[in-house]
Design a protein around this motif. Structure first.
Motif, PDB file in Angstrom:
ATOM      1  N   VAL B 133       1.020  -1.086  -0.043  1.00 44.71           N
ATOM      2  CA  VAL B 133      -0.064   0.361   0.009  1.00 44.71           C
ATOM      3  C   VAL B 133       0.917   1.096  -0.030  1.00 44.71           C
ATOM      4  O   VAL B 133       0.611   2.073  -0.756  1.00 44.71           O
ATOM      5  N   MET B 136       2.611   1.732  -3.209  1.00 44.42           N
ATOM      6  CA  MET B 136       1.704   2.031  -4.525  1.00 44.42           C
ATOM      7  C   MET B 136       1.238   3.438  -4.293  1.00 44.42           C
ATOM      8  O   MET B 136       0.914   4.406  -5.198  1.00 44.42           O
ATOM      9  N   SER B 137       1.074   4.147  -3.134  1.00 49.15           N
ATOM     10  CA  SER B 137       0.842   5.396  -3.019  1.00 49.15           C
ATOM     11  C   SER B 137       1.692   6.345  -3.293  1.00 49.15           C
ATOM     12  O   SER B 137       1.429   7.468  -3.673  1.00 49.15           O
ATOM     13  N   ILE B 139       4.063   5.772  -5.650  1.00 48.17           N
ATOM     14  CA  ILE B 139       4.649   5.435  -7.267  1.00 48.17           C
ATOM     15  C   ILE B 139       4.132   6.621  -8.062  1.00 48.17           C
ATOM     16  O   ILE B 139       5.207   6.945  -8.981  1.00 48.17           O
TER      17      ILE B 139
END
Lengths: 371, 255
Positions: B133, B136-137, B139
């Motif tokens: 998570v 991904m936050s 990227i």
């Protein structure tokens, strides 16, 4: 190292010393601040695994459940120094539970008669401060002066936000949107002035940011109104003690602000750069270059917002899927709010591009008229 | 019509008007990235899949779509791509350690009511999911910073072909410093916008300061913001070094 020290001015060395001293000081403090907590804290001294069973839930998910017998020493309060026994059960997935090792510190409730305890929560302040310091140090080392300014502006913005929410909670008759509107003006003016100084570039960026945020808010409102908010699942918003619609709109406003500000300053500083390199540049050329820059940044900027919002839902999505919820239902239950925020923010980003171009040109024309 | 469909149409039209062909491509890239994300989550459901490797793979696809699809394959996008991946790998090690130590994975006590009907023993390691998570936050922001550094660096090298590697590297760092503040700000506001409800909740339920700074949900959010900021800062020297090395050293070798 020696030549490096010689190269620094006294003032710089003093600042480095101050940073290192407060870093060490605060780390020592959070590791010994048990007396400041009213809740009892215990430090795990021994953890013995007593039982391990494999389970299969009603959806055929396999997992293990482990029991731990924990001995822990109380760090504060009336039982300070005494040992307590705690039973802890955790699963292999750790979705809602934790496994503990000697050295971990936890908040507990203590049963007076039997010297047993229950774990309430983990003491996380020491990790939080460590990460906060690492963040600040990395920003300082890489960003130097600008890094320092970014750390300060983040802290100032956090303080303004907290203060604004306090005002909202004490005066619930004032609309959250109005309070957020005022905070947004403060955020924009303070952040941009602090990082870029007082000049026409900054004024342009401030005006473009405010206009961009306002127009994206209007469009979002209009879209919600026209569709009767169909497809928005407010029930997915966790942590709600207030009207979900207001919290959603306020969050949308604040959430898109950073990206809009970023676009506005990028656009205005590049357009002013072009003008300063060549005072005779045609407005048409400026407009065309502005659009080119805008095209370059709109894709990656909308991506930033999209990933920042949507990735937070991953754990909940997994939980729904593993509990045999159908795909469509799961996605609409968990992503509608995040997607709406990301789309509205994206609209703000794209709208700010022409707004920033025309505001820059307005200021440049005024500058020319003066000459 | 649903709100999401209407907002998507508005965004598409605006992107097409302002950005022309590239705008349309940016919009399509957003949807492709969404697809990659959903597929990754679906594959994560397999208990044998390692969420960390899956995330790294997904991030490779996401950066490739955001860089190569919108801006074509060239030296600036290639350098941005590789510096993104290197930054992610470095961040991974740090995040795994910190999520394990601070135990911020999974769901907080505040969310327990909503989870009552669910089985939580689902056989997926949530410590690894939490790492995914956080990565991904951030990227999106890392890719954005990387391309914002490599692209002007190539311009500088193009206009001053004799520039030394060190000077070019320092130019990259200076550009990076200018965008560091605004990029961290973007992330900061995005997260705080998303967590408004949480902040109001803490204040409404009059959590004490000590309760807030130790709460799982709060730490999860703060550690995500701060680590994302670190990612944005770390990609600056990495992208500057790689681009200056590639353009100057590799450039001379070719001759």
């Amino acid at each position: 190292m020696k030549t490096w020290i010689q190269k620094q001015t006294k003032k710089q060395l003093f600042i480095y010393f101050l940073i290192v001293a407060s870093f060490i000081g605060s780390i020592i403090f959070v590791n010994h601040n048990h007396a400041f907590y009213e809740r009892p804290i215990a430090k795990v001294t021994e953890a013995i695994e007593t039982d391990r069973t494999e389970t299969v839930d009603q959806h055929q998910n396999q997992d293990i459940i482990v029991n731990q017998q924990i001995t822990a020493e109380v760090q504060n309060g009336t039982y300070k120094g005494e040992s307590i026994h705690i039973n802890n059960e955790y699963s292999g997935s750790h979705a809602y539970d934790h496994s503990f090792q000697p050295g971990d510190e936890v908040f507990v409730t203590i049963d007076d008669s039997s010297h047993t305890g229950t774990i309430e929560d983990v003491k996380r302040d020491k990790y939080l401060i460590l990460v906060a310091w690492l963040f600040s140090i990395i920003l300082l080392v890489i960003g130097k002066r600008q890094g320092l300014l970014s750390v300060i502006s983040l802290a100032v913005n956090a303080a303004i936000l907290s203060f604004a929410l306090d005002i909202y909670l004490q005066n619930s008759d004032i609309s959250l949107l109005i309070i957020c509107g005022i905070s947004i003006v403060l955020f924009t003016v303070i952040s941009l002035l602090m990082v870029n100084g007082r000049n026409e570039k900054t004024y342009t960026a401030i005006i473009a940011t405010l206009l961009g945020t306002l127009s994206s808010l209007l469009i979002a409102y209009l879209a919600l109104f026209m569709t009767g908010e169909q497809g928005l699942r407010y029930e997915e918003m966790s942590f709600l003690s207030r009207n979900p619609q207001t919290v959603f709109m306020a969050g949308l406003l604040i959430g898109s602000l950073g990206a809009v500000m970023d676009v506005a300053i990028t656009m205005s500083s590049s357009i002013f750069e072009l003008y300063e390199k060549n005072n005779q540049i045609k407005l048409k050329t400026l407009k065309a270059s502005g659009i080119d820059i805008g095209k370059d940044i709109m894709g990656t900027m909308t991506n930033i917002l999209f990933f920042a919002y949507v990735s937070g839902s991953i754990p909940m999505l997994l939980l729904y899927f593993k509990n045999a919820s159908p795909l469509g239902f799961t996605l609409s239950m968990n992503l509608s709010i995040e997607l709406a925020r990301a789309l509205a923010g994206g609209i703000g980003i794209v709208l700010t591009i022409p707004i920033a171009i025309y505001t820059s040109i307005f200021f440049i024309q005024r500058k020319r008229a003066r000459i | 019509m649903s709100v999401l469909v209407l907002l998507s149409i508005i965004l598409f039209v605006l992107m097409a008007i302002v950005g022309g062909k590239k705008g349309v491509k940016s919009f399509i890239a957003l949807f492709l990235n969404f697809g990659v994300l959903i597929i990754t989550i679906l594959v994560m459901n397999d208990p044998n899949a390692n969420p960390i490797w899956l995330t790294l793979l997904a991030c490779t696809f996401i950066s490739a779509i955001s860089l190569f699809y919108i801006n074509d394959v060239n030296s600036k996008t290639t350098m941005a791509f590789f510096s993104t991946i290197i930054t992610l790998v470095i961040l991974f090690f740090f995040i795994i350690i910190i999520t394990e130590q601070s135990m911020i994975q999974g769901f907080g006590a505040e969310e327990s009511e909503e989870l009552m009907t669910f089985s939580l023993h689902i056989g997926i390691d949530f410590v690894k999911v939490a790492t995914s998570v956080i990565i991904m936050s951030t990227i999106g922001a890392i890719v954005d910073t990387a391309i914002s550094i490599t692209s002007p660096m190539r311009e500088i090298h193009h206009h001053n072909p004799t520039i030394t590697r060190k000077d070019l590297f320092m130019a990259g760092i200076r550009i990076g410093r200018d965008i560091l503040g605004t990029s961290t700000n973007t992330l900061f506001f995005a997260f705080f916008g998303g967590y408004m409800g949480l902040l109001i909740w803490f204040k409404d339920l009059s959590y004490s300061f000590g309760e807030i700074i130790n709460a799982k949900v709060f730490n999860d959010e703060m550690i995500t913001i701060l680590t994302a900021g670190m990612g944005v800062a770390l990609v600056i020297p990495i992208a500057s070094w790689m681009t200056s090395y590639y353009l100057v050293t590799m450039g001379t070798k070719k001759k």
